[in-house]
Write a protein that holds these residues in place. Structure first.
Motif, PDB file in Angstrom:
ATOM      1  N   ILE A  63      49.157  51.451  40.843  1.00 36.36           N
ATOM      2  CA  ILE A  63      48.302  51.407  42.045  1.00 36.36           C
ATOM      3  C   ILE A  63      49.080  51.883  43.267  1.00 36.36           C
ATOM      4  CG2 ILE A  63      46.961  49.902  43.575  1.00 36.36           C
ATOM      5  CD1 ILE A  63      46.318  48.130  41.215  1.00 36.36           C
ATOM      6  N   THR A  91      42.853  41.352  47.576  1.00 37.40           N
ATOM      7  CA  THR A  91      43.648  40.122  47.557  1.00 37.40           C
ATOM      8  C   THR A  91      44.762  40.123  48.612  1.00 37.40           C
ATOM      9  OG1 THR A  91      43.184  40.092  45.213  1.00 37.40           O
ATOM     10  CG2 THR A  91      44.804  38.507  45.990  1.00 37.40           C
ATOM     11  N   ARG A 120      41.271  54.042  45.100  1.00 33.66           N
ATOM     12  CA  ARG A 120      42.473  54.309  44.291  1.00 33.66           C
ATOM     13  C   ARG A 120      42.420  55.763  43.858  1.00 33.66           C
ATOM     14  NH1 ARG A 120      42.910  48.836  40.437  1.00 33.66           N
ATOM     15  NH2 ARG A 120      42.591  47.404  42.174  1.00 33.66           N
ATOM     16  N   ASP A 122      42.884  57.522  41.452  1.00 30.89           N
ATOM     17  CA  ASP A 122      42.967  57.576  40.001  1.00 30.89           C
ATOM     18  C   ASP A 122      42.549  58.956  39.524  1.00 30.89           C
ATOM     19  OD1 ASP A 122      43.564  55.859  37.953  1.00 30.89           O
ATOM     20  OD2 ASP A 122      41.922  54.470  38.393  1.00 30.89           O
ATOM     21  N   GLY A 127      33.891  55.615  34.464  1.00 33.73           N
ATOM     22  CA  GLY A 127      34.261  54.253  34.857  1.00 33.73           C
ATOM     23  C   GLY A 127      35.471  54.163  35.775  1.00 33.73           C
ATOM     24  N   PHE A 132      35.324  52.851  44.776  1.00 32.19           N
ATOM     25  CA  PHE A 132      34.477  51.994  43.940  1.00 32.19           C
ATOM     26  C   PHE A 132      34.290  50.676  44.687  1.00 32.19           C
ATOM     27  CE2 PHE A 132      37.992  49.236  42.626  1.00 32.19           C
ATOM     28  CZ  PHE A 132      39.075  50.053  42.903  1.00 32.19           C
ATOM     29  N   GLN A 134      34.214  46.467  44.805  1.00 35.35           N
ATOM     30  CA  GLN A 134      34.673  45.237  44.149  1.00 35.35           C
ATOM     31  C   GLN A 134      34.021  44.042  44.821  1.00 35.35           C
ATOM     32  OE1 GLN A 134      38.887  44.474  44.358  1.00 35.35           O
ATOM     33  NE2 GLN A 134      39.320  45.621  42.498  1.00 35.35           N
ATOM     34  N   GLU A 138      38.624  34.426  46.061  1.00 39.40           N
ATOM     35  CA  GLU A 138      39.993  33.921  46.192  1.00 39.40           C
ATOM     36  C   GLU A 138      39.985  32.427  46.522  1.00 39.40           C
ATOM     37  OE1 GLU A 138      42.058  36.214  45.322  1.00 39.40           O
ATOM     38  OE2 GLU A 138      40.903  38.040  45.733  1.00 39.40           O
ATOM     39  N   TYR A 270      51.944  40.587  41.679  1.00 32.34           N
ATOM     40  CA  TYR A 270      51.928  39.291  42.355  1.00 32.34           C
ATOM     41  C   TYR A 270      51.526  38.110  41.474  1.00 32.34           C
ATOM     42  CZ  TYR A 270      47.031  40.896  43.453  1.00 32.34           C
ATOM     43  OH  TYR A 270      45.757  41.375  43.412  1.00 32.34           O
ATOM     44  N   GLY A 290      36.462  43.341  35.026  1.00 32.76           N
ATOM     45  CA  GLY A 290      37.058  42.557  36.091  1.00 32.76           C
ATOM     46  C   GLY A 290      38.302  41.856  35.598  1.00 32.76           C
ATOM     47  N   TYR A 295      48.292  33.772  41.763  1.00 33.96           N
ATOM     48  CA  TYR A 295      49.289  34.595  42.469  1.00 33.96           C
ATOM     49  C   TYR A 295      50.106  33.746  43.441  1.00 33.96           C
ATOM     50  CZ  TYR A 295      45.121  34.887  45.529  1.00 33.96           C
ATOM     51  OH  TYR A 295      44.007  34.590  46.279  1.00 33.96           O
ATOM     52  N   PHE A 312      39.992  36.577  41.528  1.00 33.31           N
ATOM     53  CA  PHE A 312      39.412  37.496  40.546  1.00 33.31           C
ATOM     54  C   PHE A 312      38.688  38.601  41.296  1.00 33.31           C
ATOM     55  CE2 PHE A 312      35.503  38.973  38.599  1.00 33.31           C
ATOM     56  CZ  PHE A 312      35.919  39.350  37.331  1.00 33.31           C
ATOM     57  N   GLY A 314      35.769  41.756  40.433  1.00 30.54           N
ATOM     58  CA  GLY A 314      34.899  42.454  39.481  1.00 30.54           C
ATOM     59  C   GLY A 314      34.661  43.867  39.982  1.00 30.54           C
TER      60      GLY A 314
END
Ligand code: HAM
Length: 444
Positions: A63, A91, A120, A122, A127, A132, A134, A138, A270, A290, A295, A312, A314
């Motif tokens: 990342i 996060t 990102r 990528d 997919g 994207f 999320q 937390e 983390y 997800g 952490y 988490f 997703g």
């Protein structure tokens, strides 16, 4: 159709209205479950100092090493201190915000959620996008296996709400403490001395920079070698093992299904203790919908007080893909109740006020206020699948009436113009009216 001159940048996509119904449905499910559990919504900037991501996610992770979108402006091109990056996740930003706003003063744990775009760089493929969405949940400030279990249970509920839970497995592992992993990493490095040549190039590099990533390598050669390598669980301390066992007991108690996966390590630095991911039953770790985990070291990485955390995220596009595969129809409220057609300047004026009144009463109303013939306006009413039409021509204006047409039955009748609104409300039924107002929302 002419070839478009401009297209979305590679790896990005427009979310067209049809897809937005899925997005809205999913966001509603997330918001609903978060509200039930006392989570509060937070929004952080789309870009942050890039340092925040380097320190937490880790300099040698994919990342940070390959996928950060750096933000440059004319003003910061010579000043490293002002290097920004588009957020690749939430996060780190949420923890930055927790420290910046002194949230340790609040009752703990502080439970926050965020929904929005992440970035990102990528290699785009099915997919995998460069932009994207999320949703990230937390739980900050307390460490207890019951919190991990509750979070996982809540995620299960969200996946049940959008009707894809049975397409997924929840993979879970405990990666111990940072010291456990350091010891394991050096054992892994020792094991591979003299065997590097047998590793594919990418994994040879990983062995140097982030050896733990070898565990979830997709390369067959690596997986064969790993069969005789030391395993992470041999290095996990007693305390972590106990934490994990209690968590599994709690999950059993809640009826939450899981698959224990000793190779699950996650791609961000983390984490400690609990890590978990939701996988498609068939494609497994490829395109996980997800993932998350505990952490506890993160706050200190950002210069804050030691503060445990758990969360988490997703991937919304991947979840929507799953919903479509499962044949889930996202409900929407975009239906048209009434189409208002008119002809002539007087009729147009009267229809403007009529449309406004119908909308105010909660009737979904469209009106063709152009100059088209009544016939072509009725074709439009058909295309929009309007339930009823109200038609006002020059004759009707003179007579003080309006034509009410039931589009499905193909029947019509004349009614007094000033009865149009109550008649429509009667036909639709008062409980079908979309009367949401900002005032309702404010609880007035
Ligand atoms: P992550 O596993 O890097 O974790 O990302 C979470 C999810 O975001 C992935 O499982 C996937 O569904 C989606 N995702 C990631 N990259 C892409 C992409 N390029 N295209 C489409 N979807 C993608 C995190 O981001 C952590 N912040 C999760 C977390 C929250 N851990 C603790 N709290």
């Amino acid at each position: 159709m002419a070839e478009a001159q401009f297209r979305t940048p590679k790896g990005t996509h427009d979310i067209l209205p049809d897809d937005h119904t899925y997005m809205t449905y999913l966001k509603k499910a997330v918001r609903h479950r978060c509200r039930q559990a006392g989570f509060k919504r937070i929004e952080t900037p789309i870009f942050e100092k890039k340092d925040i991501f380097e320190r937490t996610i880790g300099e040698h992770t994919d990342i940070v090493e390959k996928e950060l979108f750096l933000v440059k402006s004319h003003h910061n091109k010579n000043d490293d201190d002002d290097d920004f990056a588009l957020r690749p996740e939430f996060t780190a930003s949420i923890c930055r915000s927790y420290i910046e706003h002194g949230m340790q003063q609040l009752p703990q744990p502080v439970e926050l959620y965020a929904i929005g775009p992440c970035f990102r760089h990528d290699r785009p493929q099915k997919g995998r996008y460069r932009q994207f969405n999320q949703f990230s949940l937390e739980v900050i400030g307390l460490s207890d296996p019951s919190l991990d279990a509750q979070l996982i249970h809540m995620l299960n509920k969200i996946f049940e709400d959008v009707r894809i839970r049975d397409r997924l497995t929840m993979q879970i592992n405990n990666v111990g403490t940072a010291e456990n992993r350091e010891e394991y990493t050096s054992a892994l490095k020792d094991f591979f001395i003299g065997k590097e040549r047998n590793l594919p190039e990418l994994d040879r590099k990983r062995l140097k920079t982030n050896p733990l990533r070898l565990l979830d390598s997709k390369e067959e050669d690596t997986q064969i070698l790993l069969k005789s390598a030391p395993t992470l669980d041999q290095f996990i301390g007693e305390e972590s093992k106990e934490y994990h066992n209690i968590l599994l007991e709690f999950l059993d108690e809640l009826g939450a299904e899981y698959v224990q996966n000793p190779n699950l390590v996650r791609g961000l630095d983390y984490y400690n203790q609990t890590v978990f991911e939701y996988w498609d039953i068939e494609t497994k770790g490829k395109n996980a919908v997800g993932g998350g985990g505990r952490y506890d070291p993160l706050m200190e990485m950002l210069g804050g007080q030691p503060t445990p955390g758990l969360g988490f995220a997703g991937g919304m596009e991947r979840i929507i893909w799953q919903m479509k595969q499962a044949g889930v129809q996202a409900p929407n409220k975009d239906h048209v109740d009434v189409f208002v057609a008119q002809l002539g300047p007087d009729a147009k004026k009267m229809c403007l006020a009529l449309i406004s009144e119908l909308r105010d009463k909660g009737v979904h109303t469209l009106g063709a206020l152009g100059e088209a013939s009544l016939k072509s306006q009725m074709r439009l009413a058909d295309k929009f699948k309007a339930r009823y039409s109200l038609i006002l021509g020059q004759m009707e204006v003179k007579e003080g009436v309006i034509i009410l047409r039931d589009m499905e039955a193909g029947k019509q009748k004349k009614i007094p113009f000033d009865k149009a609104v109550p008649e429509i409300i009667k036909l639709l039924g008062p409980d079908k009216l979309d009367t949401y107002t900002l005032r309702d929302h404010m609880g007035e």
